[in-house]
Every structure is written in C-alpha cells, then in structure tokens.
Design an enzyme around this catalytic site. Structure first.
Site, PDB file in Angstrom:
ATOM      1  N   HIS A 100       7.506 -24.624  13.808  1.00 56.51           N
ATOM      2  CA  HIS A 100       8.910 -25.006  13.608  1.00 56.51           C
ATOM      3  C   HIS A 100       9.286 -26.282  14.384  1.00 56.51           C
ATOM      4  O   HIS A 100       9.833 -27.224  13.818  1.00 56.51           O
ATOM      5  CB  HIS A 100       9.847 -23.879  14.053  1.00 56.51           C
ATOM      6  CG  HIS A 100       9.595 -22.568  13.367  1.00 56.51           C
ATOM      7  ND1 HIS A 100       9.111 -22.477  12.094  1.00 56.51           N
ATOM      8  CD2 HIS A 100       9.777 -21.286  13.786  1.00 56.51           C
ATOM      9  CE1 HIS A 100       9.009 -21.199  11.751  1.00 56.51           C
ATOM     10  NE2 HIS A 100       9.390 -20.452  12.769  1.00 56.51           N
ATOM     11  N   GLN A 148      21.430 -24.389  14.831  1.00 56.90           N
ATOM     12  CA  GLN A 148      22.050 -23.059  14.790  1.00 56.90           C
ATOM     13  C   GLN A 148      22.373 -22.613  16.205  1.00 56.90           C
ATOM     14  O   GLN A 148      21.733 -23.104  17.136  1.00 56.90           O
ATOM     15  CB  GLN A 148      21.102 -22.050  14.131  1.00 56.90           C
ATOM     16  CG  GLN A 148      19.820 -21.863  14.936  1.00 56.90           C
ATOM     17  CD  GLN A 148      18.768 -21.042  14.244  1.00 56.90           C
ATOM     18  OE1 GLN A 148      18.614 -21.104  13.035  1.00 56.90           O
ATOM     19  NE2 GLN A 148      18.030 -20.276  15.006  1.00 56.90           N
ATOM     20  N   ARG A 203       0.819  -1.221   0.000  1.00 59.83           N
ATOM     21  CA  ARG A 203       0.000   0.000   0.000  1.00 59.83           C
ATOM     22  C   ARG A 203       0.847   1.263   0.000  1.00 59.83           C
ATOM     23  O   ARG A 203       0.452   2.278  -0.569  1.00 59.83           O
ATOM     24  CB  ARG A 203      -0.909   0.005   1.245  1.00 59.83           C
ATOM     25  CG  ARG A 203      -2.011  -1.035   1.172  1.00 59.83           C
ATOM     26  CD  ARG A 203      -2.797  -1.094   2.456  1.00 59.83           C
ATOM     27  NE  ARG A 203      -1.910  -1.333   3.600  1.00 59.83           N
ATOM     28  CZ  ARG A 203      -2.319  -1.483   4.851  1.00 59.83           C
ATOM     29  NH1 ARG A 203      -3.600  -1.414   5.139  1.00 59.83           N
ATOM     30  NH2 ARG A 203      -1.474  -1.703   5.825  1.00 59.83           N
TER      31      ARG A 203
HETATM   32  O1  LIG Z   1       9.262 -17.729  12.694  1.00 58.53           O
HETATM   33  C1  LIG Z   1       9.935 -17.164  13.522  1.00 58.53           C
HETATM   34  O2  LIG Z   1      11.257 -17.470  13.597  1.00 58.53           O
HETATM   35  C2  LIG Z   1      12.175 -16.564  14.179  1.00 58.53           C
HETATM   36  C3  LIG Z   1      13.456 -17.356  14.427  1.00 58.53           C
HETATM   37  O3  LIG Z   1      13.977 -17.813  13.219  1.00 58.53           O
HETATM   38  P1  LIG Z   1      15.500 -18.245  13.124  1.00 58.53           P
HETATM   39  O4  LIG Z   1      15.642 -18.786  11.757  1.00 58.53           O
HETATM   40  O5  LIG Z   1      16.306 -17.006  13.382  1.00 58.53           O
HETATM   41  O6  LIG Z   1      15.723 -19.256  14.196  1.00 58.53           O
HETATM   42  C4  LIG Z   1      11.646 -15.968  15.462  1.00 58.53           C
HETATM   43  O7  LIG Z   1      12.521 -14.952  15.910  1.00 58.53           O
HETATM   44  C5  LIG Z   1      10.276 -15.376  15.228  1.00 58.53           C
HETATM   45  O8  LIG Z   1       9.719 -14.978  16.468  1.00 58.53           O
HETATM   46  C6  LIG Z   1       9.337 -16.366  14.583  1.00 58.53           C
HETATM   47  O9  LIG Z   1       8.164 -15.698  14.159  1.00 58.53           O
END
Ligand SMILES: O=C1O[C@H](COP(=O)(O)O)[C@@H](O)[C@H](O)[C@H]1O
Ligand SMILES: NC(=O)C1=CN([C@@H]2O[C@H](COP(=O)(O)OP(=O)(O)OC[C@H]3O[C@@H](n4cnc5c(N)ncnc54)[C@H](OP(=O)(O)O)[C@@H]3O)[C@@H](O)[C@H]2O)C=CC1
Length: 500
Positions: free
Chosen positions: A256, A378, A54
């Site tokens: 995740h 990681q 937008r």
């Molecule tokens: O999806 C998300 O992931 C990040 C962390 O991702 P990473 O690849 O850095 O481990 C997280 O900070 C975020 O809150 C969340 O929405």
C-alpha cells in the site's frame, strides 16, 4: 492467449468469488458487488455471481451470511431493502476443494448452464474469477480454473483477480508469479492493491499533473521530506496467525505505502494508458536505493504475543518506520519516510509533503513551522496546505493557517465509492491502470527483501511500544534526524457547514 486492453463490456458476465466463506469475501468483495449492482454497473439481466469454497452451505446460507454486510450508502437508505432483495438471488453457491477436479467441474457446469440460458445464440461470455483466498492455494486454484473453467465462447474473456500478499519475499513472489504466469497471460491477471482504489490515491495523478502550481515545486529544490503514514488504532485481533507470518512491512509498506510513494514520486507518464503509468512506477521503484540499517525502526506493541496463535518469542513487527531514498534528478536528498503501525493512538492514512524553510527569512518563521501539503486518504478525506499568513489584526504577526479542501464539506452530496467497488469495476472493464504489474511487484520485493530477511533472522529487533501510543519514540527521532520538522502549537478550527 491474452486480450486487447480495454475490451468491450458485452456478453453475459459470471463473477466467481473463490473463498466465498471467508472474511474478505463477506466484508469487501460481496458488498462491493452489491454496490455495483445497486448503481447498475452490473445488471441482473446479464450477471450471475458464484461463491465457491470448501464449507458446506446452501445458496440461502451464503445469502443470509452476507445480508448483514450489505449496508446502505449515503442517500440509499430508502431503497436498501429492495436493493438487497434484487441482489441476493443473483448469488449461487458451489462447494468443493481447491485442488481437486470434482469441485471445479461442477463449478464449470453451473457457469455454463447460466451462460447457455443467456447466450443460446452463442454470444460472448465473460468469466471473472476473484481469488479471496490465501496465496498458498493460488497455484492449484489457477490450475483448476485453467483446466476446467475457462471461457469457451468466441470473443469473451477469462480474468483472474489475486489479492496480496503476493509472496513473502523476492524468491517466493517470483515463484508464484511464474506459476500463475504459465497459466495466464499478464493481461488476464489483476493483482489488486486496494489502496490504488481509494479516492485520494486516484486523485494523486490529477493533482500532480493537472495543476501548474505544483509542477515547479515538486522536487528536491523545494521539498524537504515526504511522509507516507498509515496508522490503525486496533491491533491484530483475530488475525494474529496470518499477521505473525507477514508483519507490518509485508502487510502495509511493501504494497500500500509503496504504491502511494510511486504516485507521489514518479515522472509524468506519456499518457494515461495503463502501461504508460505502470512504466513510470517501475522506473521510480528502480531508483530506490537499498534501505540503510540505521534508517529503520521496527516495533511490536505490548500484549501482541498474548494472542494464542502468536509465538511468545515473536519478533514480527506491528510497527515500522523507514526511510526510502530515490536516486534520481528530481528526488536526490529527499527522504521518503514510510510509517505504519497497528494499535496506535489514532487511525489515519496520509501523505505529508513538507517544504524547505524560506531562504532569507525576515519573519523568524522557524518557530512557526514549515509549509506542508497534506493529502489525507482516510478518515475524512481532505487535501490541505499549511501555510503562514498574517494574523488578522493591527499587529504584523504571522501564524500557521491552511487552505483546506475537506471533502465532507466540499462534496456534501457525493458518496465516495469504496476502493473495492472501483477496482472490481476496472477488472470488468479490462482497465489494468490501478493494478500491479509483474515487473512492478518484482522491484517492490527487491527493495524490502534484504531488510525482511534480517528481521526474520532476528538481526533487527522489534522495540516494544505501548498500545494506543505513537509507536517507539526512536521512530520520531529518526524522522527528525532525516529532516522532518514538527509544527508545534498549530490548532485547526474545522469550518462549519453552513447554508448559503
Ligand atoms: O491490506 C490491509 O489493509 C487493512 C487496512 O485497510 P484500510 O482500507 O482500512 O486502510 C489492514 O487493516 C490490513 O492489516 C491489511 O492486510
Ligand atoms: N481539512 C481538514 O480536515 C484539516 C484538518 N486539519 C487537522 O488539524 C490538525 C493538525 O493538522 P496537522 O498539523 O496537519 O496534523 P497533525 O496534528 O496530525 O500532526 C502534524 C504532524 O506532526 C506529527 N506529530 C504529531 N505528534 C508528534 C510527535 N510527538 N513527534 C513527532 N511528530 C509528531 C504527525 O505525525 P504522525 O502522523 O506520525 O502522528 C504529523 O506528521 C489535525 O487534526 C488535522 O487533521 C488541519 C487542516 C485541514
């Protein structure tokens, strides 16, 4: 109409980033496209990138905004400026609303003009829409894409990439899936979970099913417990408004960590075909038992509600530990301990598979700790196995040591690709293996929805914990109660990287 799996990569390609002015777009989506372009996975002669949002901006405004986020990868420093100058001109910006015809009409005109310039003989065109947007606007945006912006050529395709969170609970997620499902076939929808694009998450299938070593061990006879851990050493700074609506369970665990659990726990798929893999993930999720109230600890770090966008009485968890139990032949009795927290002592994500004690122990090993197989996602990707060895010397003494595959040391020349890079390339190639299927998403929400509703209704309270800590101490007690045994006194000595 759907499309065959793994369709051909031919025809001019338009990548349309909706929400181009936003955080995800500048931090992840455009940088991933830049790296794909730099490595010539997408090429200037057949790709064009459109940003849509937008905000009023010129093409150059958007390009200048993105420039600082396009960082060089390891070994690409010398050509970086040249790479950036080849990439940025491919980006065009179109401004418009998300729910009205006019913006999408002009977007379609721009895409079509580009396709005409490439396809004057009527070849196929590929249109990839990346929704870097809040889910509340997915339905109107998908309607607009369907109404005005679909591929019009023969043999081409239209695909839509959607980001998490896909809903807030089972009902809202199903409603969203139904709305989008009425517009697009499942083969056109790519539900992205960027953890599935991480190098060591992608390695899980190979580790488990290409190594004879693990096959006989990977079950309740040998494994005591599995931990899947995510920690960040910073809070929700700048994202308090979004985060407070969702909380750590919806933000990290439901997607995740659960995806990682699937790959750790599922049975061997019939083949590597995306549908075979996703079938196995669904099966293992369907075997997860309801989460018990006394196997959950949630927490909120002190100071979280100082954020002006967060209500003072918020119960939203910024930390959660819970135990998932899989009711099947392989995993009966093995707790899967999922843990995620913001504002913790350190930043890491790892899978820790802890083995049972040795039967008939003649070395008094209990004091030395158990075997653990650790996959650190990681930082500093590594796979290591903690095991007991004889301490070198004249005495017959035992000690904890490790078989260590540290990627930084073993793969010194290799730049590990960003998760988004890999996943966007998969969407262009039509490979849905690393994307979440609708039925998978549904079971994932079924597992967490009862608990989420209890938290939303304040029936389960978030315990306070200090910033920079391990989270509430009750979480460690829960892990211990269900069988995790902490190793004390183990010190890892990092190998030095030496020339041979
Ligand atoms: O999806 C998300 O992931 C990040 C962390 O991702 P990473 O690849 O850095 O481990 C997280 O900070 C975020 O809150 C969340 O929405
Ligand atoms: N290739 C490599 O890079 C290798 C690195 N190492 C390093 O060696 C060090 C030790 O390795 P390792 O033993 O695997 O990992 P950690 O030292 O990180 O901890 C081992 C386990 O103990 C838990 N833990 C830590 N403190 C407590 C506590 N107070 N109460 C309950 N549980 C606790 C951790 O859980 P939680 O995650 O919840 O904190 C983790 O599961 C680490 O720094 C590791 O990175 C070792 C081998 C190879």
């Amino acid at each position: 109409m759907g499309e065959p799996a793994l369709s051909e990569e031919i025809g001019c390609l338009s990548i349309i980033v909706l929400g181009a002015s936003g955080d995800l777009a500048k931090k992840k989506t455009f940088p991933a496209l830049f790296h794909l372009h730099r490595q010539r996975f997408i090429e200037s002669h057949d790709v064009h990138i459109f940003g849509y949002a937008r905000s009023k901006m010129s093409d150059d405004d958007l390009r200048n905004r993105l420039r600082g986020y396009l960082t060089p990868c390891k070994g690409c420093e010398e050509t970086h400026e040249e790479d950036v100058s080849k990439f940025l001109p491919l980006i065009k910006y179109v401004s418009g609303p998300y729910d009205a015809d006019e913006g999408f009409l002009s977007l379609d005109e721009e895409i079509s003009a580009y396709e005409m310039s490439k396809n004057d003989k009527g070849g196929p065109s590929r249109r990839l829409f990346y929704l870097a947007l809040p889910p509340s606007v997915y339905p109107p945006v998908c309607k607009m894409i369907k109404k005005f912006c679909m591929n019009k050529s023969k043999g081409g395709w239209t695909r839509v990439v959607v980001e998490k969170p896909f809903g807030k609970d089972l009902n809202s997620s199903e409603a969203l899936s139904t709305q989008i499902g009425e517009l697009f076939d499942e083969s056109q929808i790519y539900r992205i979970d960027h953890y599935l694009g991480k190098e060591l998450v992608q390695n899980l299938l190979v580790l488990r099913f290409a190594n004879r070593l693990f096959m006989p061990l990977w079950n309740h006879d040998n494994i005591s417990n599995v931990q899947i851990v995510f920690k960040e050493d910073f809070g929700t700074e700048g994202r308090g408004g979004y985060f407070n609506e969702y909380g750590i369970i919806r933000d990290i665990l439901q997607n995740h960590l659960l995806q990682v659990l699937c790959l750790v726990a599922m049975e061997k798929p019939v083949s590597l075909k995306p549908e075979h893999i996703r079938d196995e993930k669904v099966k293992v999720l369907q075997s997860v038992l309801p989460i018990k109230d006394d196997e959950v600890v949630i927490g909120q770090y002190e100071g979280y509600t100082d954020d002006p966008t967060v209500p003072k009485d918020s119960n939203t968890p910024t930390f959660a530990t819970m135990v998932l139990r899989i009711h099947n032949e392989r995993w009966e009795g093995v707790p899967f301990i999922l843990k995620a927290g913001k504002s913790m002592k350190s930043r890491k994500a790892e899978i820790r598979v802890q083995f049972k004690d040795v039967p008939g122990d003649i070395f008094n090993l209990k004091s030395k700790g158990r075997n653990e197989f650790v996959i650190r996602l990681q930082p500093s990707e590594a796979i290591y196995m903690k095991l007991i060895v004889k301490e070198p010397g004249l005495e017959m003494k035992t000690a904890q040591s490790e078989l260590d595959l540290s990627y930084r040391q073993r793969y010194q020349e290799v730049a590990i690709p960003e998760a988004y890079e890999r996943l966007i390339l998969d969407t262009i190639r039509g490979d849905q293996q690393h994307f979440v299927r609708r039925d998978e998403l549904k079971v994932a929400w079924e597992i967490f929805t009862p608990l989420l509703h209890k938290i939303d209704n304040n029936e389960v309270q978030s315990l306070p914990y200090k910033r920079g800590s391990r989270g509430p101490e009750q979480a460690d007690k829960l892990a211990e109660k269900v069988g995790y045994v902490q190793t004390h006194g183990y010190v890892w000595i990092p190998p030095t990287v030496s020339a041979v």
